[in-house]
Motif scaffolding. Structure first.
Motif, PDB file in Angstrom:
ATOM      1  N   HIS A 189       0.956  -1.310  -0.047  1.00  0.00           N
ATOM      2  CA  HIS A 189      -0.049   0.081   0.080  1.00  0.00           C
ATOM      3  C   HIS A 189       0.763   1.405   0.004  1.00  0.00           C
ATOM      4  O   HIS A 189       0.422   2.207  -0.764  1.00  0.00           O
ATOM      5  CB  HIS A 189      -0.724   0.088   1.183  1.00  0.00           C
ATOM      6  N   PRO A 190       2.072   1.163   0.711  1.00  0.00           N
ATOM      7  CA  PRO A 190       2.560   2.735   0.955  1.00  0.00           C
ATOM      8  C   PRO A 190       3.639   2.953  -0.266  1.00  0.00           C
ATOM      9  O   PRO A 190       4.539   3.617  -0.050  1.00  0.00           O
ATOM     10  CB  PRO A 190       3.453   2.716   2.109  1.00  0.00           C
ATOM     11  N   LEU A 191       3.707   2.024  -1.349  1.00  0.00           N
ATOM     12  CA  LEU A 191       4.472   1.941  -2.378  1.00  0.00           C
ATOM     13  C   LEU A 191       4.989   3.371  -2.917  1.00  0.00           C
ATOM     14  O   LEU A 191       6.009   3.804  -3.450  1.00  0.00           O
ATOM     15  CB  LEU A 191       4.181   1.037  -3.266  1.00  0.00           C
ATOM     16  N   PRO A 192       4.007   4.296  -3.145  1.00  0.00           N
ATOM     17  CA  PRO A 192       4.264   5.507  -3.549  1.00  0.00           C
ATOM     18  C   PRO A 192       5.537   6.228  -2.875  1.00  0.00           C
ATOM     19  O   PRO A 192       6.029   7.076  -3.549  1.00  0.00           O
ATOM     20  CB  PRO A 192       2.997   6.503  -3.398  1.00  0.00           C
ATOM     21  N   LEU A 193       5.723   6.046  -2.007  1.00  0.00           N
ATOM     22  CA  LEU A 193       7.050   6.520  -1.123  1.00  0.00           C
ATOM     23  C   LEU A 193       8.435   6.407  -1.846  1.00  0.00           C
ATOM     24  O   LEU A 193       9.316   7.027  -1.906  1.00  0.00           O
ATOM     25  CB  LEU A 193       6.977   6.142   0.265  1.00  0.00           C
ATOM     26  N   ALA A 194       8.460   5.091  -2.339  1.00  0.00           N
ATOM     27  CA  ALA A 194       9.477   4.705  -3.422  1.00  0.00           C
ATOM     28  C   ALA A 194       9.776   5.834  -4.561  1.00  0.00           C
ATOM     29  O   ALA A 194      10.962   6.084  -4.971  1.00  0.00           O
ATOM     30  CB  ALA A 194       9.393   3.124  -3.914  1.00  0.00           C
ATOM     31  N   PHE A 195       8.564   6.344  -5.048  1.00  0.00           N
ATOM     32  CA  PHE A 195       8.828   7.165  -6.364  1.00  0.00           C
ATOM     33  C   PHE A 195       9.142   8.555  -5.572  1.00  0.00           C
ATOM     34  O   PHE A 195       9.871   9.374  -6.356  1.00  0.00           O
ATOM     35  CB  PHE A 195       7.391   7.108  -7.011  1.00  0.00           C
ATOM     36  N   TYR A 196       8.586   8.985  -4.523  1.00  0.00           N
ATOM     37  CA  TYR A 196       8.949  10.176  -3.918  1.00  0.00           C
ATOM     38  C   TYR A 196      10.364  10.084  -3.595  1.00  0.00           C
ATOM     39  O   TYR A 196      11.107  10.993  -3.671  1.00  0.00           O
ATOM     40  CB  TYR A 196       8.241  10.333  -2.597  1.00  0.00           C
ATOM     41  N   LEU A 197      10.947   9.018  -2.966  1.00  0.00           N
ATOM     42  CA  LEU A 197      12.514   8.637  -2.853  1.00  0.00           C
ATOM     43  C   LEU A 197      13.382   8.936  -4.041  1.00  0.00           C
ATOM     44  O   LEU A 197      14.281   9.560  -4.142  1.00  0.00           O
ATOM     45  CB  LEU A 197      12.952   7.413  -2.087  1.00  0.00           C
ATOM     46  N   TYR A 198      12.697   8.399  -5.214  1.00  0.00           N
ATOM     47  CA  TYR A 198      13.702   8.333  -6.372  1.00  0.00           C
ATOM     48  C   TYR A 198      13.669   9.903  -6.754  1.00  0.00           C
ATOM     49  O   TYR A 198      14.627  10.433  -7.346  1.00  0.00           O
ATOM     50  CB  TYR A 198      13.031   7.617  -7.537  1.00  0.00           C
ATOM     51  N   SER A 199      12.493  10.689  -6.871  1.00  0.00           N
ATOM     52  CA  SER A 199      12.685  11.902  -6.969  1.00  0.00           C
ATOM     53  C   SER A 199      13.358  12.857  -6.129  1.00  0.00           C
ATOM     54  O   SER A 199      14.097  13.761  -6.650  1.00  0.00           O
ATOM     55  CB  SER A 199      11.074  12.397  -6.838  1.00  0.00           C
ATOM     56  N   LYS A 200      13.688  12.293  -4.744  1.00  0.00           N
ATOM     57  CA  LYS A 200      14.604  13.158  -3.793  1.00  0.00           C
ATOM     58  C   LYS A 200      16.011  12.643  -4.391  1.00  0.00           C
ATOM     59  O   LYS A 200      16.801  13.683  -4.429  1.00  0.00           O
ATOM     60  CB  LYS A 200      13.938  12.635  -2.508  1.00  0.00           C
ATOM     61  N   PHE A 201      16.279  11.459  -4.551  1.00  0.00           N
ATOM     62  CA  PHE A 201      17.630  11.126  -4.825  1.00  0.00           C
ATOM     63  C   PHE A 201      18.389  10.990  -6.188  1.00  0.00           C
ATOM     64  O   PHE A 201      19.281  10.576  -6.519  1.00  0.00           O
ATOM     65  CB  PHE A 201      17.844   9.850  -3.861  1.00  0.00           C
ATOM     66  N   SER A 202      17.112  10.768  -7.165  1.00  0.00           N
ATOM     67  CA  SER A 202      17.596  10.472  -8.527  1.00  0.00           C
ATOM     68  C   SER A 202      18.445   9.205  -8.816  1.00  0.00           C
ATOM     69  O   SER A 202      19.217   9.332  -9.718  1.00  0.00           O
ATOM     70  CB  SER A 202      18.198  11.733  -9.120  1.00  0.00           C
ATOM     71  N   SER A 203      18.130   8.389  -8.193  1.00  0.00           N
ATOM     72  CA  SER A 203      18.911   7.390  -7.975  1.00  0.00           C
ATOM     73  C   SER A 203      18.000   5.907  -7.569  1.00  0.00           C
ATOM     74  O   SER A 203      17.723   5.798  -6.580  1.00  0.00           O
ATOM     75  CB  SER A 203      20.265   7.192  -7.317  1.00  0.00           C
ATOM     76  N   VAL A 204      17.903   4.713  -8.551  1.00  0.00           N
ATOM     77  CA  VAL A 204      17.137   3.564  -7.899  1.00  0.00           C
ATOM     78  C   VAL A 204      18.145   2.765  -6.924  1.00  0.00           C
ATOM     79  O   VAL A 204      17.349   2.257  -6.038  1.00  0.00           O
ATOM     80  CB  VAL A 204      16.680   2.740  -9.115  1.00  0.00           C
ATOM     81  N   GLU A 205      19.319   3.104  -6.973  1.00  0.00           N
ATOM     82  CA  GLU A 205      20.214   2.644  -5.949  1.00  0.00           C
ATOM     83  C   GLU A 205      19.975   3.019  -4.547  1.00  0.00           C
ATOM     84  O   GLU A 205      19.953   2.471  -3.634  1.00  0.00           O
ATOM     85  CB  GLU A 205      21.667   2.388  -6.379  1.00  0.00           C
ATOM     86  N   ALA A 206      19.792   4.332  -4.664  1.00  0.00           N
ATOM     87  CA  ALA A 206      19.330   5.166  -3.370  1.00  0.00           C
ATOM     88  C   ALA A 206      17.957   4.605  -2.824  1.00  0.00           C
ATOM     89  O   ALA A 206      17.932   4.712  -1.691  1.00  0.00           O
ATOM     90  CB  ALA A 206      19.602   6.528  -3.530  1.00  0.00           C
ATOM     91  N   VAL A 207      17.159   4.530  -3.710  1.00  0.00           N
ATOM     92  CA  VAL A 207      15.893   3.857  -3.281  1.00  0.00           C
ATOM     93  C   VAL A 207      15.784   2.683  -2.788  1.00  0.00           C
ATOM     94  O   VAL A 207      15.644   2.393  -1.354  1.00  0.00           O
ATOM     95  CB  VAL A 207      14.696   3.921  -4.332  1.00  0.00           C
ATOM     96  N   LYS A 208      16.792   1.421  -3.219  1.00  0.00           N
ATOM     97  CA  LYS A 208      16.678   0.354  -2.676  1.00  0.00           C
ATOM     98  C   LYS A 208      17.594   0.364  -1.672  1.00  0.00           C
ATOM     99  O   LYS A 208      17.233  -0.680  -0.530  1.00  0.00           O
ATOM    100  CB  LYS A 208      17.409  -0.605  -4.038  1.00  0.00           C
ATOM    101  N   GLU A 209      18.608   1.017  -1.190  1.00  0.00           N
ATOM    102  CA  GLU A 209      19.312   1.213  -0.117  1.00  0.00           C
ATOM    103  C   GLU A 209      18.337   1.433   1.012  1.00  0.00           C
ATOM    104  O   GLU A 209      18.861   0.980   2.125  1.00  0.00           O
ATOM    105  CB  GLU A 209      20.365   2.222  -0.342  1.00  0.00           C
ATOM    106  N   ARG A 210      17.288   1.966   0.713  1.00  0.00           N
ATOM    107  CA  ARG A 210      16.222   2.504   2.128  1.00  0.00           C
ATOM    108  C   ARG A 210      15.133   1.830   2.240  1.00  0.00           C
ATOM    109  O   ARG A 210      14.428   1.733   3.128  1.00  0.00           O
ATOM    110  CB  ARG A 210      16.345   4.217   1.936  1.00  0.00           C
ATOM    111  N   VAL A 211      14.709   0.956   1.108  1.00  0.00           N
ATOM    112  CA  VAL A 211      13.364   0.439   1.144  1.00  0.00           C
ATOM    113  C   VAL A 211      13.248  -1.105   1.462  1.00  0.00           C
ATOM    114  O   VAL A 211      14.226  -1.955   0.678  1.00  0.00           O
ATOM    115  CB  VAL A 211      12.940   0.648   0.008  1.00  0.00           C
TER     116      VAL A 211
END
Length: 554
Positions: A189-211
């Motif tokens: 359900h909270p998956l939209p936060l991953a796209f917020y994090l991508y917008s914030k860090f511009s890196s899918v690796e940075a998203v995966k590091e945190r999720v």
């Protein structure tokens, strides 16, 4: 209600144990914290509430993020003929603290203000919990309704709620200077936060590091798919270009699978039992580029659900105490039965309980597969029984509601059959304390974990179950529980139901009832074995520890 700054509660965010110092934000659509706080529907919430209790007890640096549902899930009431009805009623909570912070989220290209309430650890003994709301005067009515009903039947409202939880929750933590090291998605359900994090860090690796991500069910209803263009329009993807969304998630068609998106944007995911891990890896084995899926088996808070004196009596073989306590609990439950249904139950008679969310695969009506044997069981004067059903289907699950209504009509024919409404935390505890046998009847491979049996066992109920979910990790058939032979999952469902119903009747008639009435000492030996073996393996302290060690720190 007064409005506060979070600085007033600074002590809530310090003093953590060194091994649990990494800050984790635990995002969930529902939290079953305590009966007065109606922010849950069932098992997902029960698990989340116990997780927060375990984290608090271990002094972990974990905070919860959920939604304050204005009308809760729903109140289960009765129509004039005692069949089920649904009531949505405003909820008010004087023990929540309204924070003087708002953030903005774009929903359907329109700004929506998101406020927050705070549940301090001191109220119910949980990790800090933030509950989001759009029910604010600066929003129009449509925006206010986003946080009105848990699992609203309107798909756009549900998508908006997911977006508020994921993006609004992440923005709230940023605004409060509580940005976590790890974002834990409890279901997709909270998956939209991953796209917020991508917008914030511009890196899918940075998203995966945190999720990290927990999947709770193999059922289709728990792995929703939505039109990708509808999600795009609603702001689910934080208005990233669709080409970028497809690139990040690997989705090629028009149907966006929420669980698949989470599996591809998390660095690590977990199923909720050993069996569920195997099923999940089989489900996704042909899907490339997903995170590894391990298992962390669900658990429940023994401190919340169980009576310490009862647990100690089981450890010391104080059978007389156990019997008296169980009898007192049965009398308390039977007051509720009498109040709701007019039936007067006897604490000396074996009481069988089936209670959990009403849905098809859980098979509340499995005993009705053979009405001739049901009649024989329910009218047995040598081994009498009392039978109680309880459970809340989703409010617009008309199959589940019709199943409830069928049981109600059936129960009118018998003085020893009852169907109760209001299966929430309080009634759940009473049923587990007052039940002698806890029936658990899901079709094999459909129950990812299930937890109701864990807390029933803690309260001296004997588990009788199909061998699904968490059960294979606990049960020793005939020693601490009774486990039905496994049906062939490749046969049609009606054949599986017939097979399981026959074995359930056989076990009740030939094993469980004689054990209770003919050899009470052996009965209590079996019950005590369950109580003594359920903890610590299925206590929330193990669960919270394992999440840090296996999911957050890895």
């Amino acid at each position: 209600m007064s409005t506060y700054s979070l600085s007033s509660f600074a002590d809530d965010f310090s003093g953590f144990t060194a091994e649990y110092s990494k800050r984790v934000a635990y995002f969930s659509m529902e939290f079953a914290i305590h009966q007065p706080l109606k922010t849950y529907s069932g098992g997902l919430g029960f698990l989340a509430g116990s997780h927060l209790r375990g984290a608090y007890a271990l002094k972990q640096n974990l905070i919860g993020v959920g939604i304050l549902w204005k009308y809760g899930y729903y109140d289960q009431i009765r129509k004039a003929d005692q069949t089920m009805d649904v009531l949505f009623m405003e909820k008010h909570y004087g023990f929540l603290i309204k924070l003087n912070v708002t953030v903005q989220v774009l929903i359907n290209n329109a700004p929506v203000w998101v406020g927050a309430y705070y549940l301090p650890p001191s109220v119910f003994g949980t990790a800090p919990l933030f509950l989001l709301t759009t029910d604010l005067p600066q929003n129009d009515y449509l925006a206010q309704t986003i946080t009105h009903r848990l699992y609203d039947p309107n798909p756009e409202t549900r998508i908006a709620a997911y977006t508020v939880l994921g993006i609004g929750g992440a923005k709230l933590l940023d605004a409060l200077n509580l940005t976590p090291d790890v974002y834990h998605l409890n279901e997709s359900h909270p998956l939209p936060l991953a796209f917020y994090l991508y917008s914030k860090f511009s890196s899918v690796e940075a998203v995966k590091e945190r999720v990290v991500f927990t999947t709770h069910t193999p059922e289709e209803a728990g792995n929703p798919q939505s039109d990708i263009r509808l999600l795009d329009r609603m702001g689910f993807f934080y208005y990233l270009p669709l080409d970028k969304v497809r690139s990040l998630t690997g989705v090629e068609g028009d149907a966006f699978n929420h669980a698949l998106g989470a599996l591809r944007l998390a660095r690590l995911s977990n199923a909720v039992s050993v069996m569920h891990e195997k099923i999940s890896n089989t489900m996704w084995k042909h899907t490339p580029d997903i995170s590894p899926i391990i298992h962390i088996t669900n658990a429940q808070s023994q401190v919340y659900w169980a009576d310490t004196s009862f647990i100690e009596a089981a450890k010391t073989d104080n059978d007389e105490f156990l019997k008296h306590k169980k009898s007192d609990w049965k009398k308390e439950l039977f007051e509720v039965v009498a109040d709701q249904t007019g039936e007067m139950y006897d604490p000396n008679i074996l009481t069988i309980v089936w209670a959990r969310r009403l849905t098809g695969y859980k098979r509340a009506d499995l005993l009705l597969n053979d009405m001739e044997r049901f009649e024989r069981l329910i009218s047995n004067t040598r081994y009498p029984i009392q039978l109680i059903w309880a459970g809340k289907p989703y409010p617009y699950d008309y199959v589940g509601i019709s199943q409830f209504d069928r049981l109600v009509h059936l129960s009118k024919r018998y003085v020893n059959c009852s169907v109760l409404v209001g299966y929430e935390l309080s009634l759940s505890k009473m049923l587990k304390r007052g039940g002698d046998v806890w029936l658990n009847t899901p079709r094999i491979t459909h129950e990812a974990s299930g937890t109701s049996g864990m807390t029933a066992i803690m309260n001296g109920a004997l588990l009788c179950s199909t061998n699904d979910g968490w059960v294979p990790e606990f049960a020793m058939n005939g020693q601490n529980a009774f486990i039905l032979p496994e049906a062939d999952v490749d046969t049609p469902t009606h054949e599986q139901d017939d097979f399981d119903a026959k074995n359930l009747f056989d076990y009740l008639e030939n094993k469980i009832l004689p054990l209770y009435y003919e050899t009470p000492d052996a009965w209590w030996t079996t019950v005590k074995a369950g109580i003594n073996e359920i903890s610590p393996r299925f206590d929330a302290l193990r669960l919270a520890t394992e999440y840090y060690e296996r999911l957050y720190k890895s």
